[in-house]
Structure formats: C-alpha cells, structure tokens
Design an enzyme around this catalytic site. Structure first.
Site, PDB file in Angstrom:
ATOM      1  N   ASP A  32       0.092   0.991   5.890  1.00 24.14           N
ATOM      2  CA  ASP A  32      -0.519  -0.444   5.804  1.00 24.14           C
ATOM      3  C   ASP A  32      -2.081  -0.370   6.370  1.00 24.14           C
ATOM      4  O   ASP A  32      -2.360   0.096   7.493  1.00 24.14           O
ATOM      5  CB  ASP A  32       0.053  -1.445   6.669  1.00 24.14           C
ATOM      6  CG  ASP A  32       1.532  -1.920   6.167  1.00 24.14           C
ATOM      7  OD1 ASP A  32       1.338  -2.656   5.198  1.00 24.14           O
ATOM      8  OD2 ASP A  32       2.486  -1.637   7.128  1.00 24.14           O
ATOM      9  N   HIS A  63      -0.491   0.634   1.010  1.00 23.57           N
ATOM     10  CA  HIS A  63      -0.640  -0.852   0.768  1.00 23.57           C
ATOM     11  C   HIS A  63      -2.061  -1.195   1.385  1.00 23.57           C
ATOM     12  O   HIS A  63      -2.136  -1.353   2.533  1.00 23.57           O
ATOM     13  CB  HIS A  63       0.592  -1.385   1.719  1.00 23.57           C
ATOM     14  CG  HIS A  63       0.322  -3.026   1.536  1.00 23.57           C
ATOM     15  ND1 HIS A  63       1.141  -3.886   2.440  1.00 23.57           N
ATOM     16  CD2 HIS A  63      -0.322  -3.837   0.776  1.00 23.57           C
ATOM     17  CE1 HIS A  63       0.996  -5.051   1.970  1.00 23.57           C
ATOM     18  NE2 HIS A  63       0.106  -4.966   1.194  1.00 23.57           N
ATOM     19  N   ASP A 172       8.035  -6.746   0.990  1.00 28.05           N
ATOM     20  CA  ASP A 172       7.519  -6.159   2.195  1.00 28.05           C
ATOM     21  C   ASP A 172       7.220  -7.399   3.157  1.00 28.05           C
ATOM     22  O   ASP A 172       6.584  -8.411   2.784  1.00 28.05           O
ATOM     23  CB  ASP A 172       5.935  -5.572   1.737  1.00 28.05           C
ATOM     24  CG  ASP A 172       5.377  -5.122   3.095  1.00 28.05           C
ATOM     25  OD1 ASP A 172       6.025  -5.008   4.061  1.00 28.05           O
ATOM     26  OD2 ASP A 172       4.113  -4.696   2.999  1.00 28.05           O
TER      27      ASP A 172
HETATM   28  C1  DX5 Z   1       2.402  -6.751   6.795  1.00 26.93           C
HETATM   29  C2  DX5 Z   1       2.631  -5.313   6.157  1.00 26.93           C
HETATM   30  C3  DX5 Z   1       4.099  -4.878   6.201  1.00 26.93           C
HETATM   31  C4  DX5 Z   1       4.521  -5.064   7.968  1.00 26.93           C
HETATM   32  C5  DX5 Z   1       6.192  -5.108   7.734  1.00 26.93           C
HETATM   33  O1  DX5 Z   1       1.063  -7.273   6.673  1.00 26.93           O
HETATM   34  O2  DX5 Z   1       2.275  -5.243   4.946  1.00 26.93           O
HETATM   35  O3  DX5 Z   1       4.174  -3.708   5.910  1.00 26.93           O
HETATM   36  O4  DX5 Z   1       4.169  -3.851   8.661  1.00 26.93           O
HETATM   37  O5  DX5 Z   1       6.495  -5.385   9.093  1.00 26.93           O
HETATM   38  P1  DX5 Z   1       7.916  -5.917   9.181  1.00 26.93           P
HETATM   39  O6  DX5 Z   1       9.024  -5.045   8.608  1.00 26.93           O
HETATM   40  O7  DX5 Z   1       7.865  -6.049  10.991  1.00 26.93           O
HETATM   41  O8  DX5 Z   1       7.760  -7.351   8.767  1.00 26.93           O
HETATM   42 ZN    ZN Z   2       2.977  -3.477   3.848  1.00 27.70          ZN
END
Ligand code: DX5
Ligand code: ZN
Length: 214
Positions: A32, A63, A172
């Site tokens: 991320d 991402h 996600d």
């Molecule tokens: C949110 C990110 C996600 C996040 C997911 O902005 O894109 O990838 O890390 O984390 P969880 O699984 O804790 O929702």
């Molecule tokens: Zn993400």
C-alpha cells in the site's frame, strides 16, 4: 482464491513484517503506497520503498493510493511486480497509465472506492487485467468491511461473464474470518490487520481459508 497480505498495520517493523509474511503460504505481498494527497496519510518515499522491497520473495501486488501514478511506474517497474493497481478517482490519465504499466509487462489493476458508482469503471474493464474493489475507504488498515461491497463483487462477476471479459477481481479492506464469506466472488483477497496484528501469521491465514464455505 488467492491471498494477498498487506503489511500496512502490524506489530512489527515493515522489514520484519514482510519477512514473516514471506514465511507463510500467502500468494502475494500487497504493498500500500499513499502520497498524503489522494488519501490523507503519507507512508512512503520511492527510494525507501525500492530498498525495502529490493529482495522480495513473494510476487508483489502494488496498490497506489496516489494522485499521480504515472510518476512512480518506471521506478516501481524495477522491482518486477506482478500487479500495479491505481485508482480510477486519482487521475485523468487513466488510459495512458494503463498503457505505461502494460508496456512494462506488469498486470494493470484499476481500483474503485466504495462511494464511486460502478458504472464509472465499466469503460475500462476491457483494457485492464484486474479490478480492485475497495471494501473500506482507502487510507488505513483495521476498518470494518462495508457490506455493500458484496453486491459490487457480484455485479463485476456477472458483467465479466456476460461480456466475455477476463479481468481478475480483487477485494481490499476489512477481511477477516467473519467477512471472508462475503467476498467469495473475488479471485484475490487482500487481508492486512487480521493477519499482521497477530503473532502467528500462518495460523490466521489458515483460519481465513478454513472459514470459506463454497
Ligand atoms: C487500505 C489498504 C488496505 C489495508 C487493508 O487503505 O488499501 O490494503 O491495509 O487492511 P485491513 O485488512 O486491516 O482492512
Ligand atoms: Zn490496499
């Protein structure tokens, strides 16, 4: 269904978290990257990211939560990622960004926020390899799963079939042992804090997989 693990929220350093993810049977490392503009949080600079991921072992699923994805792609391409995903809402240069990622032989994904109309992504579906359905507002780990995401996954699943397309569907945000059955139409699921805010990553992954009821 493949699993992509996000190291955004963890008890450990980024380096140790990545090492622990690489010791599991996860399919991808979900990276991320946030620029403090498209989302309020900023969590990277490009040189540190290249160093951090230089010796990665799992395929990278990047991402980008940034306003100007074009400026990062050449640098990120040096990591030979499997997938680079950017946001539909982030740029006017969608087609140009898709081409640049594809020209580097990287799968291209387009992400859509929970409050963006699904119709807005439809024109791009024939051009991309993957659609990323955000099931939380981007920017932070540990948020609750937005229930309306299940219908969005179903719509994208049906649309793919009806139109003979072959994009992958990824989801996600907020995935844990209780929500996993709401996303079974996805080909790749991202999970972050459910796994990395524990001390035994493989055990959490097993719980996720064992809870899938087909
Ligand atoms: C949110 C990110 C996600 C996040 C997911 O902005 O894109 O990838 O890390 O984390 P969880 O699984 O804790 O929702
Ligand atoms: Zn993400």
């Amino acid at each position: 269904m493949k699993l992509s693990v996000s190291f955004l929220s963890s008890f450990y350093s980024k380096e140790l978290t990545i090492k622990k993810i690489e010791e599991t049977n996860a399919d991808y490392l979900h990276v991320d990257l946030m620029d403090g503009g498209f989302v309020p949080q900023k969590n990277f600079n490009i040189n540190d990211t290249l160093t951090l991921l230089n010796n990665h072992k799992l395929p990278l699923d990047i991402h980008l939560m940034v306003f100007d994805p074009l400026i990062y792609i050449q640098d990120l391409a040096t990591l030979k990622p499997s997938i680079i995903t950017f946001h539909l809402e982030a740029t006017k240069d969608i087609v140009k960004t898709i081409s640049l990622i594809k020209n580097n032989n990287i799968k291209v994904g387009l992400a859509i926020n929970p409050d963006t109309n699904l119709l807005e992504i439809m024109p791009y579906l024939p051009l991309i390899d993957l659609v990323l359905v955000m099931s939380v507002t981007p920017g932070a780990g540990g948020q609750p799963f937005i229930e309306a995401s299940t219908n969005r996954l179903q719509e994208l699943f049906n649309y793919r079939q009806d139109n003979n397309l072959n994009y992958l569907i990824e989801v996600d945000g907020g995935i844990n042992q209780d929500t996993i059955n709401k996303v079974i139409n996805a080909d790749i699921i991202v999970s972050g804090s459910y796994i990395c805010k524990s001390t035994n990553y493989q055990e959490q992954i097993n719980k996720l997989k064992n809870n899938i009821q087909k």
